[in-house]
Design an enzyme around this catalytic site. Sequence first.
Site, mmCIF file in Angstrom:
data_model
loop_
_atom_site.group_PDB
_atom_site.id
_atom_site.type_symbol
_atom_site.label_atom_id
_atom_site.label_comp_id
_atom_site.label_asym_id
_atom_site.label_seq_id
_atom_site.Cartn_x
_atom_site.Cartn_y
_atom_site.Cartn_z
ATOM 1 N N TRP A 152 -34.216 -44.502 -6.745
ATOM 2 C CA TRP A 152 -34.664 -45.178 -5.527
ATOM 3 C C TRP A 152 -33.937 -46.490 -5.274
ATOM 4 O O TRP A 152 -34.251 -47.181 -4.343
ATOM 5 C CB TRP A 152 -36.174 -45.445 -5.623
ATOM 6 N N ASP A 153 -32.970 -46.855 -6.121
ATOM 7 C CA ASP A 153 -32.321 -48.165 -6.051
ATOM 8 C C ASP A 153 -33.345 -49.278 -6.262
ATOM 9 O O ASP A 153 -33.291 -50.320 -5.634
ATOM 10 C CB ASP A 153 -31.604 -48.341 -4.708
#
Length: 808
Positions: free
Chosen positions: A482-483
């Site tokens: 998801w960063d």
Amino acid sequence: MTDTNTSVSAWAKALLIVLGVAFAVAGLGLAIGGAMLISRGGSWYYLLMGLAVLVTGIELARGGSKGALVYTIAFALTILWAFWEAGLDFWALHARIFTFLCAFFVLMLVQPLALKRAGRKPLTAPNLGVAVVALIAIIGLVWGMFQPHGIHNSVAATGQVPVTDATRQLDWSSYGSDGNEDRFASLDQINRDNVKDLQVAWTFRTGEIPNSPNGGGLEDQNTPLQIGNQIYLCTASNTVISVNVDTGEENWRHEFPTDTRTWVRCRGLGYFDATAPIQQPTAPNATQILPAVLPEGATNCQRRIVMNTIDAVLVALDADTGALCEGFGTEGKVDLKQGLGAAQGPLYSLTSPPVIAGTTIVVGGRVADNVAIDMPGGVMRGFDVMTGAMRWAFDPGAKGQTIEGPMTDETAFTRSTPNVWAPMTYDASSNTVFMPVGNAAIDLWGVERTPEDEKYGASMLALDATTGAEKWVYQTVHHDLWDFDVPMQPTLIDFKGTPALTFGTKAGQIWVLDRVTGKPLTDVTTKTVKGAGIPDEPYALEQPVSSGMPQIGAQTLTEADMWGATPFDQLMCRYIFKGYRYEGLFTAPGTDYSLSFPGSLGGMNWGGVSYDPTADTMYINDMRLGLWVHMEPQERQAAASNGSEAVNAGMGAVPLKGTPYSVMKNRFLSPLGIPCQEPPFGSLTSVDMKTQKVNWEVPLGTVKDTVLFGMKMGMPMPIGMPTIGGSLTTQGGLVFFAATQDYYLRAFDSATGKEIWKARMPVGSQGTPISYVSPETGKQYILISAGGARQSPDRGDYVIAYALPDQK
């Protein structure tokens, strides 16, 4: 009851027909949209209300008298439904009621005409009386639109401890104020009683306008330093400037020209004074700090400013003259690309300040997200503060191996490893550097990650500042897709008698860890999550959640959380929401369309938290932006992107070179370009660290300078807009903040969250304010760098100091 006088004028009849058609069209639109929403399992309300509005319109247009009755019943039921679904939340109620209330007001105004046209008594007084009541309600809701709506649970015990000579701050000598990096000023000359009198003391123009036409160019995100009677600042493209603390007059500047125009920013500088005594660590078993020895033949730079440039060069400047330091590297510079292999800008760069850890300069590096599998490594390195010689390198891809300098091999470091792009923190008591670690080169596809990538990604890492040896690592997200980097510098605090560090994440989590062991000091629970069907993806189906601390803007969204300026865009947000795959926090990306909330922008980001140690109270700003994500199959050798992280928020399909996918990501917005979930979209939150409970939460920023459909909205509605940068808290009982979407520097009462002062700036800011007292005049200043708000077209080159007026 009928009236013998049934005639109405032609214009009145035409008005009723036009209104009827408008109601009918609106109702038909709501009904169609409502049916679409039902097809996705959504609320039946919009279909039913749409039919009621459609019937009302038909009655008005054909000359019937029952339209108002149908609408009144539907509107009354709407009010009941709104309170049932939204409770007492102002903005949620506003979205559900206001437009229909305005329509009800208009309907009551024309109802006497409709009755008369239908051959009935007009009942003018009762209908106009109801219209007046509706108008009063409209005025009340409009008034409420310009009031801040937050959470107020308790009053923080701030501003109650006076500053003494022993505790008074002398300098703002590091990025976060002092070694604790708490963005706290132990100053109280400016306090909540007199802050209303603050005025501009001086303004300095740097001469560099940070243009960023697509959001991926130059951005002024600088937090200045203050040492003695000098302010030190850097422009986005790394021009270092010294100005006088009292006048803003320039002392010197040193430019480092660059051709890089992608993701260019300089968030801060480092400072070292070789004349000051070295304070050895006091913690048991801590390594000793090495001496600082001026190189033979060097005559300048006893006091030095250190910066890493956007082109990955470490430089040292004489703090008094701005000249490059003799004996440091090669003519005052060290090439940070050495050992990285192919590492051209902007794929590898440095945007955050170095940390001065005793006599070691410690640097990380930004590796551009989601470009290619083969990217420069995220090695962390330590350099001698006087000579620039590399003392150690921690390679997170080589089983955490620490390599002693110097380094000559051009491909020495493991490529594509997790990196440290955010500011770091040094604990002098234990000679430890705490590093917020990001992820390997590709955020959204982790099939080929190594065991080392899995260990260090999205973690807090503690290294020995003298040797670079690993002390501990704590991971906040497992197999991050998801960063959800750890994006901010940790703040050192005393947590119930234990030396601790605290920090926030993009996932809306606040962590409190033991500085010595890295173990959590508050409750952590495990959340079971799902995969998304990407072949061979080794999903982590359990994720840690910092449940012992407040979750900031990380709630699990439902259809009822969808919002809009009108019922129509709220309906569309509900429809869009129901079309995404969404399983709450940690919804994995796949080849369908999924929703990530918070998105990769946060949550919280690089601005960090501020902390008042006299009241054990922390202040956190956030942005609440969701992103939809879609993975699109592609050829593995598709062309790579240019390294701008604007692609992470809506630039079409971005190829992930070396993987079988490209990615499409964009903000979760309504058709009007407004975030789909209900406000606030950015807030300032006070947390009592003794109880780990929220004292208060207030929206940050208005839509006054927000551009919608090419025009500024111009309305100072404190809805709370996405924030960047950080806050400053002071012993005078104040919290200052500037990095909003509108162009104001604000002061809040740190005890209650009430806004008690604001100053209009020429342009917005992305920086963090600092505060200092001049050693010459004894005057306290608040200083902010203002080069333009994020996503704003208005840009400038301002550094503005505020102070109280001189006593007459």
